[in-house]
Scaffold this motif. Structure first.
Motif, short mmCIF file in Angstrom:
data_model
loop_
_atom_site.label_atom_id
_atom_site.label_comp_id
_atom_site.label_asym_id
_atom_site.label_seq_id
_atom_site.Cartn_x
_atom_site.Cartn_y
_atom_site.Cartn_z
N ASN A 160 0.85 -1.17 0.00
CA ASN A 160 0.00 0.00 0.00
C ASN A 160 0.89 1.23 0.00
O ASN A 160 2.12 1.12 -0.10
CB ASN A 160 -0.98 -0.01 1.18
N TYR A 161 0.31 2.38 0.08
CA TYR A 161 1.05 3.64 0.05
C TYR A 161 0.82 4.38 1.35
O TYR A 161 -0.13 4.11 2.08
CB TYR A 161 0.54 4.53 -1.09
N PHE A 162 1.69 5.35 1.61
CA PHE A 162 1.41 6.28 2.69
C PHE A 162 1.96 7.65 2.33
O PHE A 162 2.85 7.79 1.50
CB PHE A 162 1.93 5.79 4.05
N VAL A 163 1.35 8.65 2.92
CA VAL A 163 1.82 10.02 2.81
C VAL A 163 2.03 10.53 4.22
O VAL A 163 1.49 10.00 5.19
CB VAL A 163 0.84 10.94 2.04
N VAL A 164 2.82 11.58 4.31
CA VAL A 164 3.14 12.17 5.60
C VAL A 164 2.61 13.58 5.63
O VAL A 164 2.76 14.34 4.68
CB VAL A 164 4.67 12.19 5.81
N GLU A 165 1.99 13.93 6.73
CA GLU A 165 1.51 15.28 6.97
C GLU A 165 2.11 15.73 8.30
O GLU A 165 2.34 14.92 9.19
CB GLU A 165 -0.02 15.27 7.04
N LEU A 166 2.39 17.00 8.43
CA LEU A 166 2.99 17.53 9.65
C LEU A 166 2.09 18.60 10.27
O LEU A 166 2.41 19.78 10.25
CB LEU A 166 4.38 18.12 9.35
N PRO A 167 0.96 18.19 10.83
CA PRO A 167 0.06 19.17 11.42
C PRO A 167 0.64 19.79 12.69
O PRO A 167 1.46 19.18 13.38
CB PRO A 167 -1.20 18.37 11.73
N GLU A 168 0.20 20.96 12.98
CA GLU A 168 0.70 21.75 14.11
C GLU A 168 0.62 21.07 15.47
O GLU A 168 1.56 21.14 16.24
CB GLU A 168 -0.06 23.09 14.14
N PRO A 169 -0.47 20.38 15.82
CA PRO A 169 -0.56 19.92 17.22
C PRO A 169 0.32 18.72 17.58
O PRO A 169 0.36 18.34 18.73
CB PRO A 169 -2.04 19.55 17.37
N LEU A 170 1.02 18.12 16.62
CA LEU A 170 1.82 16.95 16.95
C LEU A 170 3.11 17.33 17.68
O LEU A 170 3.75 18.32 17.34
CB LEU A 170 2.18 16.16 15.68
N PRO A 171 3.52 16.51 18.64
CA PRO A 171 4.78 16.78 19.33
C PRO A 171 5.98 16.52 18.40
O PRO A 171 5.84 15.82 17.39
CB PRO A 171 4.77 15.80 20.50
N ALA A 172 7.12 17.05 18.76
CA ALA A 172 8.34 16.83 17.99
C ALA A 172 8.59 15.33 17.87
O ALA A 172 8.35 14.57 18.81
CB ALA A 172 9.51 17.53 18.67
N PHE A 224 -3.02 4.11 2.49
CA PHE A 224 -4.13 3.91 1.55
C PHE A 224 -3.72 2.97 0.44
O PHE A 224 -2.54 2.69 0.23
CB PHE A 224 -4.58 5.26 0.96
N ASP A 225 -4.70 2.48 -0.27
CA ASP A 225 -4.44 1.75 -1.50
C ASP A 225 -5.36 2.29 -2.59
O ASP A 225 -6.31 3.02 -2.31
CB ASP A 225 -4.54 0.24 -1.34
N VAL A 226 -5.02 1.96 -3.81
CA VAL A 226 -5.80 2.38 -4.97
C VAL A 226 -6.30 1.12 -5.65
O VAL A 226 -5.52 0.23 -5.97
CB VAL A 226 -4.95 3.24 -5.94
N ARG A 227 -7.61 1.04 -5.84
CA ARG A 227 -8.25 -0.16 -6.39
C ARG A 227 -8.98 0.18 -7.68
O ARG A 227 -9.61 1.22 -7.79
CB ARG A 227 -9.24 -0.73 -5.38
N GLY A 228 -8.91 -0.74 -8.61
CA GLY A 228 -9.68 -0.58 -9.83
C GLY A 228 -11.16 -0.78 -9.56
O GLY A 228 -11.54 -1.46 -8.60
N VAL A 229 -11.99 -0.20 -10.40
CA VAL A 229 -13.43 -0.37 -10.33
C VAL A 229 -13.94 -0.77 -11.71
O VAL A 229 -13.21 -0.68 -12.70
CB VAL A 229 -14.15 0.91 -9.82
N ALA A 230 -15.19 -1.20 -11.78
CA ALA A 230 -15.74 -1.69 -13.04
C ALA A 230 -15.88 -0.59 -14.09
O ALA A 230 -15.74 -0.84 -15.28
CB ALA A 230 -17.10 -2.36 -12.79
N GLU A 231 -16.16 0.63 -13.66
CA GLU A 231 -16.38 1.71 -14.61
C GLU A 231 -15.03 2.25 -15.13
O GLU A 231 -14.06 2.36 -14.37
CB GLU A 231 -17.15 2.86 -13.96
#
Length: 172
Positions: A111-123, A131-138
């Motif tokens: 699967n994949y991941f992204v990183v976000e650095l929001p303000e309230p997180l400690p150092a 997340f993953d990306v899946r094909g669909v019928a359409e």
């Protein structure tokens, strides 16, 4: 509501000690993404369909923990509502809509991941979104399924497919 979204939960509000936690920001949604022209392909618009797992606002727990906080979606997936994950989950729809401009890392769990650095997180902590990306019928549509999201310790960052701790990025 679109038929594709019927397969995914519309999370009801959750209540703890009289406080209501609204979860509508984690209901399925879709948005268009314009793929630019490439060497042998014209530009085209793709529909990105987004759905969220309960792991974005819950954490694992044991059966012995306070049952008032239990929030399980399956018999073998005992979860506990997590106010910290819940607060961070409010940014998920905006992060998802901006994935095409972010570095996405492939993990050893396919699967994949992204990183976000929001303000309230400690150092020393980052917000990891898996997340993953899946094909669909359409044609010209995909499902982007947010599997989990939580504040992670940078000393224990997710590993790449080859077991390396350094992250190999890709563009989706």
């Amino acid at each position: 509501r679109a038929r594709w979204a019927n397969r995914f939960p519309r999370w009801p509000p959750h209540s703890i000690d009289g406080r209501i936690y609204e979860l509508s920001h984690l209901h399925p949604f879709r948005y268009p993404l314009l793929l630019p022209e490439k060497l042998n392909r014209e530009s085209r618009e793709v529909e990105i369909r987004v759905a969220f797992s309960a792991h974005t606002f819950t954490r694992g727990c044991s059966i012995a923990e306070d049952p008032d906080y239990h929030y399980s979606t399956a018999p073998r997936d005992l979860r506990k509502f997590c106010p910290n994950r819940y607060e961070l989950s409010k940014m998920l729809p905006d992060v998802v809509r901006s994935l095409d401009g972010r570095k996405c890392f492939f993990t050893d769990r396919n699967n994949y991941f992204v990183v976000e650095l929001p303000e309230p997180l400690p150092a020393g902590f980052e917000y990891w979104i898996f997340f993953d990306v899946r094909g669909v019928a359409e044609p010209d549509a995909v499902l982007l399924f947010i599997q989990s999201a939580y504040a992670g310790d940078t000393r224990k960052s997710p590993r790449s497919r080859r077991g390396e701790k350094d992250r190999k990025s890709t563009r989706l």
